[in-house]
Motif scaffolding. Structure first.
Motif, PDB file in Angstrom:
ATOM      1  N   UNK A  97      48.334  61.954 -54.883  1.00  0.00           N
ATOM      2  CA  UNK A  97      49.413  61.399 -55.685  1.00  0.00           C
ATOM      3  C   UNK A  97      50.151  62.459 -56.504  1.00  0.00           C
ATOM      4  N   UNK A  98      51.464  62.342 -56.517  1.00  0.00           N
ATOM      5  CA  UNK A  98      52.359  63.306 -57.151  1.00  0.00           C
ATOM      6  C   UNK A  98      52.724  62.909 -58.577  1.00  0.00           C
ATOM      7  N   UNK A  99      52.504  61.640 -58.901  1.00  0.00           N
ATOM      8  CA  UNK A  99      52.758  61.191 -60.286  1.00  0.00           C
ATOM      9  C   UNK A  99      51.849  60.003 -60.581  1.00  0.00           C
ATOM     10  N   UNK A 100      51.920  59.528 -61.810  1.00  0.00           N
ATOM     11  CA  UNK A 100      51.045  58.436 -62.240  1.00  0.00           C
ATOM     12  C   UNK A 100      51.308  57.167 -61.415  1.00  0.00           C
ATOM     13  N   UNK A 101      52.565  56.936 -61.085  1.00  0.00           N
ATOM     14  CA  UNK A 101      52.905  55.751 -60.290  1.00  0.00           C
ATOM     15  C   UNK A 101      52.239  55.825 -58.907  1.00  0.00           C
ATOM     16  N   UNK A 102      52.315  56.992 -58.252  1.00  0.00           N
ATOM     17  CA  UNK A 102      51.625  57.207 -56.963  1.00  0.00           C
ATOM     18  C   UNK A 102      50.136  56.896 -57.108  1.00  0.00           C
ATOM     19  N   UNK A 103      49.533  57.447 -58.141  1.00  0.00           N
ATOM     20  CA  UNK A 103      48.085  57.339 -58.320  1.00  0.00           C
ATOM     21  C   UNK A 103      47.651  55.887 -58.513  1.00  0.00           C
ATOM     22  N   UNK A 104      48.317  55.208 -59.458  1.00  0.00           N
ATOM     23  CA  UNK A 104      47.905  53.839 -59.786  1.00  0.00           C
ATOM     24  C   UNK A 104      48.175  52.888 -58.626  1.00  0.00           C
ATOM     25  N   UNK A 105      49.298  53.081 -57.939  1.00  0.00           N
ATOM     26  CA  UNK A 105      49.647  52.175 -56.840  1.00  0.00           C
ATOM     27  C   UNK A 105      48.690  52.354 -55.663  1.00  0.00           C
ATOM     28  N   UNK A 106      48.328  53.600 -55.364  1.00  0.00           N
ATOM     29  CA  UNK A 106      47.399  53.839 -54.245  1.00  0.00           C
ATOM     30  C   UNK A 106      46.061  53.163 -54.514  1.00  0.00           C
ATOM     31  N   UNK A 107      45.595  53.319 -55.748  1.00  0.00           N
ATOM     32  CA  UNK A 107      44.309  52.720 -56.122  1.00  0.00           C
ATOM     33  C   UNK A 107      44.385  51.192 -56.040  1.00  0.00           C
ATOM     34  N   UNK A 108      45.492  50.622 -56.539  1.00  0.00           N
ATOM     35  CA  UNK A 108      45.644  49.161 -56.551  1.00  0.00           C
ATOM     36  C   UNK A 108      45.760  48.595 -55.134  1.00  0.00           C
ATOM     37  N   UNK A 110      44.980  50.200 -52.042  1.00  0.00           N
ATOM     38  CA  UNK A 110      43.929  50.519 -51.055  1.00  0.00           C
ATOM     39  C   UNK A 110      42.522  50.323 -51.609  1.00  0.00           C
ATOM     40  N   UNK A 111      42.396  50.279 -52.929  1.00  0.00           N
ATOM     41  CA  UNK A 111      41.066  50.223 -53.600  1.00  0.00           C
ATOM     42  C   UNK A 111      40.220  51.455 -53.279  1.00  0.00           C
ATOM     43  N   UNK A 112      40.877  52.515 -52.841  1.00  0.00           N
ATOM     44  CA  UNK A 112      40.132  53.741 -52.516  1.00  0.00           C
ATOM     45  C   UNK A 112      40.177  54.704 -53.698  1.00  0.00           C
TER      46      UNK A 112
END
Ligand code: ADP
Ligand code: C5P
Ligand code: MG
Length: 199
Positions: A97-108, A110-112
């Motif tokens: 993830x390149x920013x906080x939005x990338x990070x939080x959305x990926x986690x939400x 994919x749950x990975x």
């Protein structure tokens, strides 16, 4: 019932982060060869999406030219599709993830959770030198866009590295050294301790 089927097993993910030109793609190619991961570069997937003539192509092209981060929804869909199509269960996700939005959305979505974050630490002058001699015909490898990308890296991407650092998940590498020396440091991280041969 109640057991985890193969389809539900989560893949192993390592996020590969570092400034533009720090050597992420170069080292990922080495890791793939030695450790059997599938390399997914978010930037490469976005560039392929432009080439494919997708309806998002023009938007992505404009964002890349300005060094801006494409909305997570677009990038995560491309990553998920590439993961499914690979047939593998272990991934190097490079430049995401390149920013906080990338990070939080990926986690939400994919749950990975990443196993760890490989972070290539490199001085800006060295990254600039490398990008200016990369010669891959990229529209964002010009001095004006490079400056913008460095700013985005400092303002938006480094906080993501700090977030994972606070969770003890960052493996930091001195990326200013030669390709071979950097890979030696990378190998030490990927080789299980019991397999390391004492010198
Ligand atoms: P990134 O994916 O992080 O943007 P690349 O792997 O594309 O970086 O590397 C940027 C440029 O620098 C490429 O031309 C690559 O061949 C070169 N390069 C990569 N690692 C090194 C290194 N350790 N020393 C010198 N040049 C490097
Ligand atoms: O990682 P790479 O240098 O190939 O990324 C090039 C560009 O792709 C970035 O500057 C950005 O515009 C876009 N990108 C993005 N979101 C990501 C990764 C890359 O918008 N997670
Ligand atoms: Mg790259």
């Amino acid at each position: 019932m109640g057991t985890v089927s193969d389809a539900e097993k989560k893949p192993a993910v390592i996020f590969v982060l570092g400034g533009p030109g720090s050597g992420k793609g170069t080292q990922c190619a080495n890791i793939v060869e030695h450790f059997g991961y599938t390399h997914l570069s978010a930037g490469d997937l976005l560039r392929a999406e432009i080439k494919s003539g997708s309806e998002n192509g023009t938007m992505i092209q404009n964002m890349i030219k300005e060094g801006k981060i494409v909305p997570s929804e677009v990038t995560i869909k491309l990553l998920q599709k590439a993961m499914q199509e690979s047939g593998n269960d272990k991934f190097l996700i490079d430049g995401f993830p390149r920013n906080e939005e990338n990070r939080a959305a990926f986690e939400a979505v994919t749950k990975i959770e990443p196993a760890f974050v490989l972070f290539f630490n490199c001085p800006e002058e060295e990254m600039e030198r490398r990008i200016l001699s990369r010669n891959q015909g990229r529209e964002d490898d010009n001095i004006e866009t490079i400056r913008k990308r460095f700013n985005v890296f400092l303002e938006s991407s480094l906080p993501v590295v700090e977030y994972y650092d606070s969770k003890g998940k960052v493996r930091k590498i001195d990326a200013a050294k030669s390709v071979e020396e950097v890979f030696e440091a990378v190998k030490a991280i990927f080789t299980p301790k019991e397999e390391k041969v004492a010198v």
